[in-house]
Each structure stands twice: as structure tokens, then as C-alpha cells.
Design an enzyme around this catalytic site. Sequence first.
Site, mmCIF file in Angstrom:
data_model
loop_
_atom_site.group_PDB
_atom_site.id
_atom_site.type_symbol
_atom_site.label_atom_id
_atom_site.label_comp_id
_atom_site.label_asym_id
_atom_site.label_seq_id
_atom_site.Cartn_x
_atom_site.Cartn_y
_atom_site.Cartn_z
ATOM 1 N N TYR A 69 6.125 -11.878 4.089
ATOM 2 C CA TYR A 69 5.271 -11.200 3.448
ATOM 3 C C TYR A 69 4.946 -12.273 2.035
ATOM 4 O O TYR A 69 5.683 -12.083 1.271
ATOM 5 C CB TYR A 69 5.321 -9.854 3.062
ATOM 6 C CG TYR A 69 4.003 -8.965 2.485
ATOM 7 C CD1 TYR A 69 2.948 -9.613 2.220
ATOM 8 C CD2 TYR A 69 4.508 -7.849 1.949
ATOM 9 C CE1 TYR A 69 1.889 -9.040 1.533
ATOM 10 C CE2 TYR A 69 3.479 -7.056 1.313
ATOM 11 C CZ TYR A 69 2.395 -7.611 1.158
ATOM 12 O OH TYR A 69 1.328 -7.057 0.313
ATOM 13 N N ILE B 164 -3.339 -7.450 8.342
ATOM 14 C CA ILE B 164 -2.543 -6.275 7.740
ATOM 15 C C ILE B 164 -3.467 -5.801 6.281
ATOM 16 O O ILE B 164 -3.044 -6.388 5.397
ATOM 17 C CB ILE B 164 -1.158 -6.429 7.433
ATOM 18 C CG1 ILE B 164 -0.361 -7.042 8.880
ATOM 19 C CG2 ILE B 164 -0.458 -5.301 6.830
ATOM 20 C CD1 ILE B 164 1.211 -7.627 8.595
ATOM 21 N N LYS C 163 2.475 -12.872 6.898
ATOM 22 C CA LYS C 163 1.276 -12.033 6.594
ATOM 23 C C LYS C 163 0.903 -12.842 5.159
ATOM 24 O O LYS C 163 1.783 -12.965 4.073
ATOM 25 C CB LYS C 163 1.522 -10.552 5.960
ATOM 26 C CG LYS C 163 0.594 -9.972 5.373
ATOM 27 C CD LYS C 163 0.900 -8.514 4.620
ATOM 28 C CE LYS C 163 -0.317 -7.938 3.928
ATOM 29 N NZ LYS C 163 -0.205 -6.712 3.560
ATOM 30 N N SER D 94 0.790 -1.346 0.154
ATOM 31 C CA SER D 94 0.076 -0.165 0.015
ATOM 32 C C SER D 94 0.801 1.225 0.076
ATOM 33 O O SER D 94 0.357 2.426 -0.408
ATOM 34 C CB SER D 94 -0.855 0.157 1.218
ATOM 35 O OG SER D 94 -1.796 -1.072 1.170
#
Length: 307
Positions: free
Chosen positions: A141, A212, A170, A53
Site C-alpha cells: 500500500y 480500492i 495499491k 478508511s
Amino acid sequence: MAYEEAKRKLRGSICPVVTPFTEDGAIDEKAFVELINWQIESGSHGISVTGTSGEPSSLTMAERKRVMALAKETIAGRVFFAPGTGSTNHDETMELTKYAEEIGADAAMVIVPYYNRPNQEALYQHFKTVADSVTTPIIIYNIPGRSAVNMEVSTMKRLAEDCPNIVGVKEANKDFEHVNRVLLNCGRDFLLYSGIELLCYPMLAIGGAGFISATANVEPVKVAELYNAWEAGDVARCQDLHFELMPLNDVLFKDTNPGPAKVALGMMGKINPMLRLPLGFPSEALKKEVRDTLIDLGKLPKEAAVN
């Protein structure tokens, strides 16, 4: 932070804050600080920056470090801080992860390298080398839709066993069978965060540590409340929030993240909704859909529909 302590504390709704830009494309530090303060005031349990993001691949190394340092300074220990330090370049990942440790981040989130498409042994060597270079807790991630490679559970298990500071993952992975097997193989205390909005609640149900979620950029209160309701044992409220958030979750991913989220934040007066190329703005039709969704959620007044 000791690793067992990290596993107790690094839980909840972690907002992956966008990187706002000025009209001329510079980082808007004032808006960035205000976003972080708003997130904390709205109940987010943690802050991450320079993840997907935050448009990290559009930032220089110096800019990524500045964003990380400014976030750490702004948070000032009020919530935990887990910046994204991964890159498609191994040496850059090492440098950024060491920098996260230098500034006192609570954890570093390291993405499975995108574009390169490393095999599983290469993934193991990349992450082990990064983890061995620091004592900071590491969150893998895993985002196969962006990186074009999925870290297999067997690879994650090796890393969890061989690197005590790799404490969680994540999972921006729509394969719910896969994420179940992560906890089965890596241990029930391995921190599993959802990076898929419609799996935030289901992952809590199997023992997840939180999420998240890019949606927290726009609706931090309800996203944080979802975790709080679960902790309080209020399953009915969790179910209600899951479905209340679904229209916003859907519209924010009808174009590449963070485009729609930045459009929404612009409509809400939080940022100037600028993106750096090669990302581009959503269509006018999608902008209208974002606006209508925000009105339905009470985030904008009804008269905004005609603007």
C-alpha cells in the site's frame, strides 16, 4: 491461494470499509456487519478493513484483530478479503499480517510505514521480512501523501522479484507516470490497484487490476459497475461513470478521509458518524456540500436539503 490464482482472482472494486463507532466510541459491530453485507449485495468484488478508511491508527491491536476476524466471518467466502495489516511499527505489522494468514484472509495489504520516513533499503527490508514470514499474498500500500515517503519503482521491482507472495500494489499516488512504470518494471501481471479516485478508470486502461476506493463506501454499485463495464469492453459506460462519480469523489476528500464518508453514511442511515480523536468532524459547510451531493446523486430525498 496460489499466487498465480491470486493474480487471477484478486480483481475488481475492493471496498475499504470504514470502522463504525457507537456514541461512546466503541466499535459498532452490528453496523459493521451490516455495512459489509450491503457492500457485497451492492456488487463489490472484495472487502478490505483496517486500511486508511478504517482508522487503523486509532484502533488497539486487539480491536484491529477483532475487526479483521468479524469481517472474515461476515464475508464467509462470498467475495475476497484483503485486510490492512500495516503499521508504523514493524513488529505490529508482522503480528497483524500473521494474524491475517491465521484467519484465512485472501491477501494482506501492508502500508508503507507512515511517520518514520524509512529510506528505500529500509522499506525493502521491512516488506521482505514481513513477506517472508507468511505465505499469504501481500499487496503493498503505497500512499506517499499519508506516509511522507514514496516506494520507488526500483524498490518495488526488487520486492516483486525476491518475494513471490508480493503480488501487487495499491497506489494512492497521483503520479501517473510512476504507476505506468510499476507495471513496466514489475510485470504486466503485477496487480495494480488505484487508491486515487480520479485514477480508477485510467489505471484500468493501462492494465490495472481494479481499485480500492473510499468512494465505494458511499456508492458501491456505481464503483463496482465501473470495473464491470471495463471488463465488458463498454468504454463509453466507463467514461460516463468516471464523470458521474467525480462530484462525489471530490466532496469526500475535501477533508481528511474517512470524515466526509462517515458523514455521508450517517446521512444515509448506515452508521452513527463517529470519529475517534485525533480526527475531527468536517465543517457544517462541508456537511451541507456532502448532503447536496448525495441529493444530486439520488442517495437522499430532496427534502433532506432542509434538514
